[in-house]
Design a protein around this motif. Sequence first.
Motif, PDB file in Angstrom:
ATOM      1  N   ILE A   1      85.965 -30.031 -14.033  1.00 53.43           N
ATOM      2  CA  ILE A   1      85.086 -30.427 -15.121  1.00 53.43           C
ATOM      3  C   ILE A   1      85.905 -30.602 -16.389  1.00 53.43           C
ATOM      4  O   ILE A   1      86.988 -30.042 -16.527  1.00 53.43           O
ATOM      5  CB  ILE A   1      83.943 -29.412 -15.370  1.00 53.43           C
ATOM      6  CG1 ILE A   1      84.493 -27.993 -15.521  1.00 53.43           C
ATOM      7  CG2 ILE A   1      82.923 -29.473 -14.258  1.00 53.43           C
ATOM      8  CD1 ILE A   1      83.462 -26.992 -15.971  1.00 53.43           C
TER       9      ILE A   1
ATOM     10  N   SER B   1      80.653 -38.490  -8.636  1.00 55.69           N
ATOM     11  CA  SER B   1      81.295 -37.199  -8.422  1.00 55.69           C
ATOM     12  C   SER B   1      80.966 -36.700  -7.029  1.00 55.69           C
ATOM     13  O   SER B   1      79.802 -36.614  -6.652  1.00 55.69           O
ATOM     14  CB  SER B   1      80.791 -36.197  -9.459  1.00 55.69           C
ATOM     15  OG  SER B   1      81.073 -34.868  -9.045  1.00 55.69           O
TER      16      SER B   1
ATOM     17  N   VAL C   1      77.071 -36.194 -16.040  1.00 60.01           N
ATOM     18  CA  VAL C   1      77.497 -36.573 -14.688  1.00 60.01           C
ATOM     19  C   VAL C   1      77.973 -38.024 -14.691  1.00 60.01           C
ATOM     20  O   VAL C   1      77.289 -38.889 -15.248  1.00 60.01           O
ATOM     21  CB  VAL C   1      76.325 -36.409 -13.688  1.00 60.01           C
ATOM     22  CG1 VAL C   1      76.756 -36.790 -12.277  1.00 60.01           C
ATOM     23  CG2 VAL C   1      75.813 -34.971 -13.711  1.00 60.01           C
TER      24      VAL C   1
ATOM     25  N   ASP D   1      81.433 -33.875 -16.044  1.00 52.79           N
ATOM     26  CA  ASP D   1      81.960 -33.875 -14.683  1.00 52.79           C
ATOM     27  C   ASP D   1      83.005 -34.971 -14.586  1.00 52.79           C
ATOM     28  O   ASP D   1      82.828 -36.063 -15.124  1.00 52.79           O
ATOM     29  CB  ASP D   1      80.781 -34.127 -13.744  1.00 52.79           C
ATOM     30  CG  ASP D   1      81.127 -33.880 -12.313  1.00 52.79           C
ATOM     31  OD1 ASP D   1      80.252 -34.100 -11.461  1.00 52.79           O
ATOM     32  OD2 ASP D   1      82.266 -33.462 -12.030  1.00 52.79           O
TER      33      ASP D   1
END
Lengths: 66, 360
Positions: free
Chosen positions: B84, B213, B159, B246
């Motif tokens: 992250i 991801s 994300v 992310d």
Amino acid sequence: MDIFISIGLGVAIAFIIVFIQKSSLKSVVKQRAASCYIKDGSFKLNTSTDVFLYKKTEKTEKEKKE
Amino acid sequence: MSALLEYKCPCCGGKVEFDSGTQQMKCPYCDSEFTIEAMKEYEAAQAGEQESSMNWDTNAGTEWSDGETAGMKVFLCQSCGGEIIAEETTGASSCPYCGNPVVMKGSFDGDLRPDMVIPFKLDKKTAVEKLSEHLKGKKFLPKMFKDQNHIDEIKGVYVPFWLFDADSDADVRYEAVKERRWEDNRYRYVEKSYYSVRRAGKIAFEHVPVDGSSKMEDDLMESVEPFDYKDAVPFEKAYLSGYLADRYDVSAEESIKRANERIEESVKDKFRESVTGYDSVKAEHTSISLHNGTAKYVLYPVWILNTTWNNQKYTFAMNGQTGKFVGNLPLDKGAFWRAFGIWSVICSVIVYIIKVFLLK
């Protein structure tokens, strides 16, 4: 005989009821399509043809009533 | 010597011939008859059919400008390998995927800079309230789960998504059937009329998201959709402040397959909706081609909540823009089978009463 049929149908209906209730526990599902992402007004049909090809008829004899 | 022209029977695939008696085309194998015009249209539709072609331009994202990544660090989880990105001062301490401690791996550089971001619209407090609502009214949810409702960790995570835009042309041929039923004293009749149906046209898609991801479960991220792109703004590092980002580890090229799957299903659905007035419809050939396909690299806001119960980890996610809340819940098996038993008795009694007293 009526009792067996009633139990069978009753169990089947109960199965459907509790499975619908159980399904509310699951909310994580993969999306099947991308319908939310269709651009407004972009769908246009250029060709739309329906051509009759052929016909078929089947017949089945009814059960004879005594 | 002139070449023989062959027509294939739409019913059985055999070679149809001109029947001089009826002045129509007739299949000697299944006895089906067709007008000449119908055969010509059917053959013309098949001759023009092409294979699908779904290709994309995947040059998304840009390069970071000098100094822009200063102060941003990459944190590594040594348990699940998740990476992250956060500002050095955020103090990321645990992994949003598995809850284990993370360590600072190093400075963040070399990745693509996102094109756009949808900033968080809803705060942590809203995420906790939505969790309570999510647990309400759920049959077969163990009571202890609700009572011991403690959250191990709530993380606001940006994300990474690849967003795909495309114009598509589609050409679909269907076999459609109309049925007519009737009966007389002796027989039941079913007459089926077969049609060759063709629909061709165009449809455009924009911002079809695919999770970039591998650590974020794809089905979890697809469940919090849709995101409304109208709130997206050009990316600035400042938006990351207080949140985690992310790191993408699935390239745009690898994400194309998923985008194609979803677009193809939507095209099939939309064209199928235009075929009406039949009792059954079956697609026989579908050709979809994409043009102007482009990909964008964006960050979308998601609140991730983790909780542990009975040694099992449960992950919930809330769309940080719309508030849509999802997460699978455990089943109280005892309550489930008790309810099944009670409903079985009730339904059996009702069916028995209807059958014996009302239907006879």
